[in-house]
Design an enzyme around this catalytic site. Structure first.
Site, PDB file in Angstrom:
ATOM      1  N   ASN A  89      -9.927   1.553   6.894  1.00 50.98           N
ATOM      2  CA  ASN A  89      -9.242   2.766   7.370  1.00 50.98           C
ATOM      3  C   ASN A  89      -9.873   3.360   8.615  1.00 50.98           C
ATOM      4  O   ASN A  89     -11.079   3.225   8.798  1.00 50.98           O
ATOM      5  CB  ASN A  89      -9.242   3.812   6.245  1.00 50.98           C
ATOM      6  CG  ASN A  89      -8.232   3.454   5.194  1.00 50.98           C
ATOM      7  OD1 ASN A  89      -7.106   3.102   5.530  1.00 50.98           O
ATOM      8  ND2 ASN A  89      -8.628   3.519   3.938  1.00 50.98           N
ATOM      9  N   ASP A 137      -0.076   0.096  -1.287  1.00 50.39           N
ATOM     10  CA  ASP A 137       0.820   1.225  -1.558  1.00 50.39           C
ATOM     11  C   ASP A 137       2.148   0.715  -2.136  1.00 50.39           C
ATOM     12  O   ASP A 137       2.720   1.313  -3.046  1.00 50.39           O
ATOM     13  CB  ASP A 137       1.071   2.000  -0.258  1.00 50.39           C
ATOM     14  CG  ASP A 137      -0.235   2.308   0.452  1.00 50.39           C
ATOM     15  OD1 ASP A 137      -1.004   3.125  -0.073  1.00 50.39           O
ATOM     16  OD2 ASP A 137      -0.517   1.693   1.500  1.00 50.39           O
ATOM     17  N   HIS A 158      -0.753   4.178   6.427  1.00 49.91           N
ATOM     18  CA  HIS A 158      -1.507   4.083   5.165  1.00 49.91           C
ATOM     19  C   HIS A 158      -2.376   5.340   5.069  1.00 49.91           C
ATOM     20  O   HIS A 158      -3.589   5.319   5.276  1.00 49.91           O
ATOM     21  CB  HIS A 158      -2.379   2.823   5.128  1.00 49.91           C
ATOM     22  CG  HIS A 158      -3.274   2.798   3.924  1.00 49.91           C
ATOM     23  ND1 HIS A 158      -2.796   2.648   2.651  1.00 49.91           N
ATOM     24  CD2 HIS A 158      -4.612   2.954   3.799  1.00 49.91           C
ATOM     25  CE1 HIS A 158      -3.794   2.708   1.784  1.00 49.91           C
ATOM     26  NE2 HIS A 158      -4.924   2.892   2.464  1.00 49.91           N
ATOM     27  N   GLY A 194     -16.230  -1.635   7.690  1.00 53.16           N
ATOM     28  CA  GLY A 194     -16.088  -0.361   8.365  1.00 53.16           C
ATOM     29  C   GLY A 194     -16.751   0.711   7.551  1.00 53.16           C
ATOM     30  O   GLY A 194     -17.452   0.428   6.575  1.00 53.16           O
ATOM     31  N   GLN A 205     -17.644  -3.531  -1.432  1.00 58.95           N
ATOM     32  CA  GLN A 205     -17.003  -3.716  -2.738  1.00 58.95           C
ATOM     33  C   GLN A 205     -15.662  -4.452  -2.660  1.00 58.95           C
ATOM     34  O   GLN A 205     -15.366  -5.274  -3.524  1.00 58.95           O
ATOM     35  CB  GLN A 205     -16.913  -2.417  -3.519  1.00 58.95           C
ATOM     36  CG  GLN A 205     -16.409  -1.216  -2.773  1.00 58.95           C
ATOM     37  CD  GLN A 205     -15.728  -0.249  -3.711  1.00 58.95           C
ATOM     38  OE1 GLN A 205     -15.738  -0.441  -4.923  1.00 58.95           O
ATOM     39  NE2 GLN A 205     -15.109   0.782  -3.159  1.00 58.95           N
TER      40      GLN A 205
HETATM   41  N1  LIG Z   1      -5.650  -0.312   3.514  1.00 62.11           N
HETATM   42  C1  LIG Z   1      -5.914  -0.132   2.234  1.00 62.11           C
HETATM   43  O1  LIG Z   1      -5.024  -0.219   1.394  1.00 62.11           O
HETATM   44  C2  LIG Z   1      -7.305   0.166   1.775  1.00 62.11           C
HETATM   45  C3  LIG Z   1      -7.580   0.246   0.406  1.00 62.11           C
HETATM   46  C4  LIG Z   1      -8.885   0.479  -0.013  1.00 62.11           C
HETATM   47  C5  LIG Z   1      -9.912   0.653   0.927  1.00 62.11           C
HETATM   48  N2  LIG Z   1      -9.599   0.582   2.240  1.00 62.11           N
HETATM   49  C6  LIG Z   1     -10.656   0.698   3.253  1.00 62.11           C
HETATM   50  O2  LIG Z   1     -11.355  -0.555   3.296  1.00 62.11           O
HETATM   51  C7  LIG Z   1     -12.641  -0.356   3.861  1.00 62.11           C
HETATM   52  C8  LIG Z   1     -13.717  -1.044   3.032  1.00 62.11           C
HETATM   53  O3  LIG Z   1     -13.824  -0.446   1.771  1.00 62.11           O
HETATM   54  P1  LIG Z   1     -15.016  -0.845   0.769  1.00 62.11           P
HETATM   55  O4  LIG Z   1     -14.787  -0.051  -0.437  1.00 62.11           O
HETATM   56  O5  LIG Z   1     -15.140  -2.320   0.671  1.00 62.11           O
HETATM   57  O6  LIG Z   1     -16.252  -0.238   1.548  1.00 62.11           O
HETATM   58  P2  LIG Z   1     -17.801  -0.626   1.381  1.00 62.11           P
HETATM   59  O7  LIG Z   1     -18.581   0.474   2.015  1.00 62.11           O
HETATM   60  O8  LIG Z   1     -18.118  -1.038  -0.003  1.00 62.11           O
HETATM   61  O9  LIG Z   1     -17.912  -1.921   2.300  1.00 62.11           O
HETATM   62  C9  LIG Z   1     -17.773  -1.857   3.665  1.00 62.11           C
HETATM   63  C10 LIG Z   1     -18.664  -2.923   4.234  1.00 62.11           C
HETATM   64  O10 LIG Z   1     -18.448  -2.960   5.622  1.00 62.11           O
HETATM   65  C11 LIG Z   1     -19.699  -3.205   6.213  1.00 62.11           C
HETATM   66  N3  LIG Z   1     -19.651  -2.865   7.619  1.00 62.11           N
HETATM   67  C12 LIG Z   1     -19.848  -1.669   8.221  1.00 62.11           C
HETATM   68  N4  LIG Z   1     -19.762  -1.811   9.549  1.00 62.11           N
HETATM   69  C13 LIG Z   1     -19.498  -3.107   9.792  1.00 62.11           C
HETATM   70  C14 LIG Z   1     -19.315  -3.859  10.956  1.00 62.11           C
HETATM   71  N5  LIG Z   1     -19.391  -3.311  12.167  1.00 62.11           N
HETATM   72  N6  LIG Z   1     -19.057  -5.185  10.837  1.00 62.11           N
HETATM   73  C15 LIG Z   1     -19.002  -5.776   9.626  1.00 62.11           C
HETATM   74  N7  LIG Z   1     -19.182  -5.104   8.489  1.00 62.11           N
HETATM   75  C16 LIG Z   1     -19.420  -3.794   8.566  1.00 62.11           C
HETATM   76  C17 LIG Z   1     -20.672  -2.359   5.398  1.00 62.11           C
HETATM   77  O11 LIG Z   1     -22.016  -2.752   5.579  1.00 62.11           O
HETATM   78  C18 LIG Z   1     -20.165  -2.639   4.004  1.00 62.11           C
HETATM   79  O12 LIG Z   1     -20.777  -3.774   3.433  1.00 62.11           O
HETATM   80  C19 LIG Z   1     -12.792   1.148   3.973  1.00 62.11           C
HETATM   81  O13 LIG Z   1     -12.487   1.534   5.289  1.00 62.11           O
HETATM   82  C20 LIG Z   1     -11.734   1.687   3.017  1.00 62.11           C
HETATM   83  O14 LIG Z   1     -11.357   2.996   3.358  1.00 62.11           O
HETATM   84  C21 LIG Z   1      -8.337   0.348   2.682  1.00 62.11           C
HETATM   85  O1  LIG Z   2     -10.479   4.362   1.149  1.00 62.93           O
HETATM   86  C1  LIG Z   2      -9.513   5.152   1.049  1.00 62.93           C
HETATM   87  O2  LIG Z   2      -9.367   6.112   1.798  1.00 62.93           O
HETATM   88  C2  LIG Z   2      -8.502   4.942  -0.004  1.00 62.93           C
HETATM   89  C3  LIG Z   2      -7.782   3.671   0.199  1.00 62.93           C
HETATM   90  O3  LIG Z   2      -7.195   3.593   1.456  1.00 62.93           O
HETATM   91  C4  LIG Z   2      -6.732   3.492  -0.870  1.00 62.93           C
HETATM   92  O4  LIG Z   2      -5.554   3.620  -0.567  1.00 62.93           O
HETATM   93  O5  LIG Z   2      -7.123   3.240  -2.020  1.00 62.93           O
END
Ligand SMILES: NC(=O)c1ccc[n+]([C@@H]2O[C@H](COP(=O)([O-])OP(=O)(O)OC[C@H]3O[C@@H](n4cnc5c(N)ncnc54)[C@H](O)[C@@H]3O)[C@@H](O)[C@H]2O)c1
Ligand SMILES: O=C(O)C[C@H](O)C(=O)O
Length: 364
Positions: A164, A192, A220, A122, A48
């Protein structure tokens, strides 16, 4: 008669000027002075955040409206069909800046010659899960991607880890990609930072762009320390400290901090999915400011490798206030840290040290 001749002459001169301008314009455009494309990797591109992020990159929101891009998208085999769908949509959107798209499940192909790598792929945290729960799944992914970037990315590749646990994934990446300069490996805490700006703007009923210089210190995670002590707000009579305008120390020390710390969890609760559009937009902000520079007098928060500033253990990927210039970030120095802040900053360093040990134990 004389008057008629001089009007005629004026027309001739104007015509010559117009023609010369047309010729210069034609030569200028035929010289093809378009910039070379920058290759950007997005991992987890079928997910997403990836789906929200790739059109932003293709539209120039990350690297500027005159910077052509080639996008490499990586995902896992199970998501290959969906990934191909994203590629089709990128083609269908006919973005003028988009000079090429690669959609692949091969990590080496994905990492080859990339100038910027945004690692979103991830295993995401689900409702009720802490970041530590997803640690073991993600460290092995990050080790493998580090090895591929180390060997195949462009030498000056800049890396942003979003997935994460973002700080610790970036730490693993730093460990296993020794050819990438330490200063080029960062993690996302800009979301954040933007959330903190948003909370102050809501509290004061001012536009978010009038608020600046909040700080996210540390991890984070829900331990992060959102600090408004140095933030300022633009008013009709100049910039004023946010603390003075808010005038409610209790709110700044409790509700403000809690809301920012818990915002990710609140979004997961509300959407049953983690934040995506705000995460993608903040990832664009992070890279744009890093590459193109922060505005004068403004700092932003980035998870970067600590050089020991503010007593943070060297080498941890820790969120600091940074300014950026000519593609390099520098930690903002000399900010006064009170006892309340010190305690929270130390708690973050402690948590990151613990995450580091846990991550290394998952690698064995
Ligand atoms: N740092 C931040 O501020 C922040 C904010 C929001 C989300 N996140 C993190 O971002 C990450 C992604 O979130 P999302 O909502 O897009 O998740 P999601 O599950 O929609 O998408 C993750 C994608 O990663 C793919 N994936 C899994 N293993 C993989 C690999 N080895 N190589 C390549 N792709 C791989 C999955 O198939 C999936 O399509 C999560 O870890 C979430 O916690 C971080
Ligand atoms: O995927 C999460 O754990 C939340 C994400 O890191 C966020 O800050 O929105």
């Amino acid at each position: 008669m004389d008057g008629f001749v001089s009007i005629e002459k004026s027309f001739v001169v104007l015509g010559c000027v117009y023609l010369s301008w047309k010729i210069i314009k034609h030569i200028w455009s035929s010289l093809n002075l378009e910039k070379d494309p920058v290759t950007v990797l997005v991992t987890g591109a079928a997910g997403q955040i990836g789906y929200a992020l790739v059109p932003m990159i293709a539209r120039g929101e990350m690297l500027g409206p005159d910077q052509p891009v080639i996008i490499h998208m990586l995902d896992i085999e199970q998501a290959a069909e969906a990934l191909n769908g994203v590629k089709m949509e990128l083609i269908d959107a006919a973005f003028p800046l988009l000079k090429g798209v690669v959609a692949t499940t091969d990590v080496v192909e994905a990492c080859s010659d990339v100038n910027i790598a945004i690692l979103v792929g991830g295993f995401p945290r689900k409702e009720g899960m802490e970041r530590k729960d997803v640690m073991s799944k993600n460290v092995s992914i990050y080790k493998a991607q580090a090895l591929a970037l180390d060997q195949h990315a462009a030498p000056d590749c800049k890396v942003l880890v979003v997935a994460n646990p973002a700080n610790t994934n970036a730490l693993i990446l730093k460990e296993f990609a020794p050819s990438i300069p330490e200063k080029n490996i960062t993690c996302l805490t800009r979301l954040d930072h933007n959330r903190a700006l948003g909370q102050i703007s809501e509290k004061l009923n001012v536009h978010v762009s009038d608020v600046k210089n909040v700080i996210i210190w540390g991890n984070h995670s829900s331990t992060q320390y959102p600090d408004a002590n140095h933030a300022t707000v633009k008013t009709f009579t100049g910039e004023k400290p946010a603390t003075e305008l808010v005038g409610d120390d209790k709110w700044l020390k409790t509700e403000f901090i809690d809301t920012v710390q818990q915002r990710g969890a609140a979004i997961i609760k509300a959407r049953r999915m983690s934040s995506a559009l705000s995460a993608a937009s903040s990832a664009c902000d992070h890279i744009r400011d890093w590459v193109l520079g922060t505005p004068k007098g403004t700092w932003v928060s980035m998870g970067v490798s600590s050089d020991g500033s503010y007593g943070v253990p060297q080498g941890l990927i820790y969120s600091f206030p940074v300014t950026c210039d000519k593609g390099e970030w520098s930690i903002m120095q000399g900010l006064k840290i009170d006892e309340f802040s010190r305690e929270k900053m130390d708690a973050n360093a402690k948590e990151l040290m613990e995450e580091k040990s846990l991550a290394y134990s998952c690698l064995n």
